[in-house]
Motif scaffolding. Structure first.
Motif, short mmCIF file in Angstrom:
data_model
loop_
_atom_site.label_atom_id
_atom_site.label_comp_id
_atom_site.label_asym_id
_atom_site.label_seq_id
_atom_site.Cartn_x
_atom_site.Cartn_y
_atom_site.Cartn_z
N ALA A 193 0.81 -1.22 0.00
CA ALA A 193 0.00 0.00 0.00
C ALA A 193 0.85 1.27 0.00
O ALA A 193 0.31 2.37 -0.12
CB ALA A 193 -0.93 0.00 1.21
N GLY A 194 2.15 1.12 0.16
CA GLY A 194 3.03 2.28 0.16
C GLY A 194 2.88 3.16 1.39
O GLY A 194 3.11 4.37 1.33
N LEU A 195 2.48 2.58 2.52
CA LEU A 195 2.38 3.38 3.74
C LEU A 195 3.76 3.90 4.12
O LEU A 195 4.75 3.16 4.09
CB LEU A 195 1.81 2.55 4.90
CG LEU A 195 1.56 3.34 6.19
CD1 LEU A 195 0.46 4.37 5.99
CD2 LEU A 195 1.22 2.42 7.35
N SER A 196 3.82 5.16 4.47
CA SER A 196 5.09 5.77 4.88
C SER A 196 4.80 6.86 5.89
O SER A 196 3.64 7.22 6.14
CB SER A 196 5.84 6.33 3.67
OG SER A 196 5.06 7.29 2.99
N ALA A 197 5.85 7.39 6.48
CA ALA A 197 5.71 8.41 7.52
C ALA A 197 4.84 9.56 7.02
O ALA A 197 4.99 10.04 5.90
CB ALA A 197 7.09 8.92 7.93
N GLY A 198 3.90 9.96 7.88
CA GLY A 198 3.04 11.08 7.53
C GLY A 198 1.73 10.72 6.87
O GLY A 198 0.87 11.57 6.70
N LYS A 199 1.57 9.45 6.50
CA LYS A 199 0.31 9.02 5.86
C LYS A 199 -0.65 8.44 6.90
O LYS A 199 -0.24 7.93 7.93
CB LYS A 199 0.58 7.99 4.77
CG LYS A 199 1.30 8.56 3.55
CD LYS A 199 1.43 7.51 2.46
CE LYS A 199 2.10 8.09 1.22
NZ LYS A 199 2.26 7.07 0.15
N SER A 200 -1.94 8.52 6.57
CA SER A 200 -2.97 8.00 7.48
C SER A 200 -3.46 6.65 7.00
O SER A 200 -3.37 6.31 5.81
CB SER A 200 -4.15 8.98 7.55
OG SER A 200 -4.72 9.14 6.26
N ILE A 201 -4.01 5.86 7.94
CA ILE A 201 -4.49 4.52 7.61
C ILE A 201 -5.70 4.18 8.47
O ILE A 201 -5.79 4.59 9.63
CB ILE A 201 -3.37 3.46 7.81
CG1 ILE A 201 -3.87 2.05 7.44
CG2 ILE A 201 -2.85 3.47 9.24
CD1 ILE A 201 -2.78 0.99 7.44
N GLY A 226 5.57 4.56 10.66
CA GLY A 226 5.45 5.97 11.03
C GLY A 226 4.20 6.65 10.56
O GLY A 226 4.21 7.85 10.21
N ALA A 227 3.06 5.95 10.55
CA ALA A 227 1.80 6.56 10.12
C ALA A 227 1.45 7.76 10.98
O ALA A 227 1.69 7.77 12.19
CB ALA A 227 0.67 5.52 10.18
N SER A 228 0.86 8.77 10.35
CA SER A 228 0.51 10.00 11.09
C SER A 228 -0.77 9.84 11.88
O SER A 228 -0.96 10.45 12.93
CB SER A 228 0.34 11.16 10.11
OG SER A 228 -0.69 10.88 9.18
N LYS A 229 -1.69 9.00 11.37
CA LYS A 229 -2.94 8.74 12.09
C LYS A 229 -3.40 7.33 11.77
O LYS A 229 -3.35 6.90 10.61
CB LYS A 229 -4.02 9.74 11.68
CG LYS A 229 -5.33 9.51 12.44
CD LYS A 229 -6.33 10.62 12.25
CE LYS A 229 -7.55 10.39 13.14
NZ LYS A 229 -8.53 11.47 13.00
N ILE A 230 -3.86 6.63 12.81
CA ILE A 230 -4.33 5.25 12.65
C ILE A 230 -5.73 5.15 13.22
O ILE A 230 -5.95 5.37 14.42
CB ILE A 230 -3.41 4.25 13.37
CG1 ILE A 230 -1.98 4.36 12.86
CG2 ILE A 230 -3.93 2.81 13.19
CD1 ILE A 230 -0.96 3.61 13.70
N ALA A 231 -6.69 4.83 12.35
CA ALA A 231 -8.03 4.49 12.79
C ALA A 231 -8.20 2.99 12.65
O ALA A 231 -7.55 2.36 11.82
CB ALA A 231 -9.08 5.24 11.97
N ALA A 232 -9.07 2.40 13.46
CA ALA A 232 -9.26 0.95 13.39
C ALA A 232 -10.64 0.59 13.90
O ALA A 232 -11.15 1.23 14.82
CB ALA A 232 -8.19 0.21 14.19
N THR A 233 -11.23 -0.46 13.30
CA THR A 233 -12.56 -0.91 13.72
C THR A 233 -12.47 -2.19 14.53
O THR A 233 -11.61 -3.03 14.31
CB THR A 233 -13.46 -1.17 12.51
OG1 THR A 233 -12.95 -2.29 11.76
CG2 THR A 233 -13.54 0.05 11.60
N ALA A 234 -13.39 -2.30 15.49
CA ALA A 234 -13.55 -3.52 16.30
C ALA A 234 -14.86 -3.39 17.05
O ALA A 234 -15.51 -2.33 17.02
CB ALA A 234 -12.38 -3.71 17.27
N SER A 235 -15.25 -4.44 17.74
CA SER A 235 -16.49 -4.41 18.52
C SER A 235 -16.29 -3.61 19.81
O SER A 235 -15.17 -3.23 20.16
CB SER A 235 -16.95 -5.83 18.83
OG SER A 235 -15.96 -6.50 19.59
N THR A 236 -17.40 -3.40 20.51
CA THR A 236 -17.40 -2.54 21.71
C THR A 236 -16.36 -2.98 22.73
O THR A 236 -15.62 -2.15 23.29
CB THR A 236 -18.80 -2.57 22.36
OG1 THR A 236 -19.78 -2.25 21.37
CG2 THR A 236 -18.88 -1.56 23.50
#
Length: 320
Positions: free
Chosen positions: A155-163, A185-195
């Motif tokens: 995916a080419g993730l590198s420093a400063g990119k969001s995921i 070095g991602a700048s922001k990481i969001a993630a899904t999971a259950s409660t």
């Protein structure tokens, strides 16, 4: 050091026909120990972890690709080298190793997997076990961690990119979060999971945990440079991606995104590259609280895996 004493037969979980795991997977107490060729090592298995591909093969989902029983499931292994082929220079008898024994996940996977007392594989897929990890911890890592890493590279993730990571509490997703934060070095990481798994997402390094039972990630106003789909929600995943962003999926091919779907190429180079992060504790094994399952309870381990409710990895340990 000469080869350790190795018996001719072993205990192994074997299926002789396709079907429901509980019906066809049986404990064989007298299965032949595999022979090795010149570039292989024989490993005394101490621990093995389970992956969805194991039960998909048992069910016959991949039989069109000519994976015929009898077979022993299992890709991930941690154990001790007890015999080395004549061409092997990388390891010696007594080395503690770990890895995913199948170089290509679906290309002639081995019929003698890791849910057995011994397994044979090429030296190129194994690495020395990190000194600070137990066999139980090491066995949980290879397929999931390598898959996470390969996807992020693709995916080419590198420093400063969001995921955003779909399925952040699963075996692969938990490593995607850790690697995105501590290696890429991602700048922001969001993630899904259950409660119940929101705190786990935070502890892994997610800046924005999303409870998928209460919130639709695809409706978020913010879009992401990389979307890593570990659960099979490609149609929604595309809506979360920035224009010009990248999608990777380990669940299924994605219409319109021919390069998104991939299957792991198991390679010790990735394990060796990540060794400093493991030994420093920046990347940690994530093992489901119900683990380990003793070897005798392998059917119970599979039943739990097939609920798709595990947090991190399910490990079978000890293996006699």
């Amino acid at each position: 050091m000469a080869a350790l004493s190795v018996p001719t037969h072993m205990k192994a979980w074997v299926y002789h026909e396709f079907g429901n795991t509980a019906d066809v997977l049986k404990l064989d107490t007298n299965y032949p120990v595999p022979e090795i060729n010149e570039n292989q090592v024989l490993v005394k298995v101490v621990a093995a972890s389970l992956n969805p591909i194991d039960y998909k093969r048992i069910h016959g989902s991949l039989k069109a690709l000519n994976y015929l029983p009898p077979s022993i499931p299992g890709y991930d292994v941690a154990g001790v080298v007890v015999k080395v082929g004549s061409e092997v220079k990388k390891f010696k008898v007594g080395d503690e190793v770990y890895g995913d024994i199948n170089h290509k996940a679906l290309d002639k996977p081995k019929n003698v997997g890791t849910l057995a007392e011994y397994t044979a594989t090429e030296d190129k897929v194994l690495a020395l076990k990190p000194k600070n990890l137990s066999f139980l911890e090491a066995a949980s890592l290879p397929l999931a961690m390598e898959t996470a890493y390969e996807g992020l590279e693709r995916a080419g993730l590198s420093a400063g990119k969001s995921i955003i990571v779909l399925g952040g509490a699963g075996g692969v997703g938990a490593h995607v979060i850790q690697l995105a934060k501590n290696v890429f070095g991602a700048s922001k990481i969001a993630a899904t999971a259950s409660t119940s798994k929101q705190d786990l997402l935070r502890s892994l390094g997610a800046d924005q945990p999303i409870d998928y039972t209460k919130e639709n990630f695809e409706d978020l106003p913010e879009k992401f440079d990389v979307v890593y789909d570990a659960v099979g929600q490609a149609d929604k995943a595309i809506k979360a991606m920035k224009e010009g962003g990248h999608l990777v999926s380990i669940a299924a091919p994605v219409a319109g995104f021919p390069d998104a779907f991939f299957l792991l190429t198991s390679d010790a180079v990735i394990l060796e590259k990540l060794n400093p992060y493991l030994e420093s504790g920046k990347v940690k094994p994530i093992i489901d609280p119900k683990s380990p399952f003793p070897f005798s309870d392998t059917l119970e381990a599979f039943a739990y895996l097939e609920t798709s409710r595990a947090t991190g990895k399910i490990v079978v340990y000890p293996i006699p």
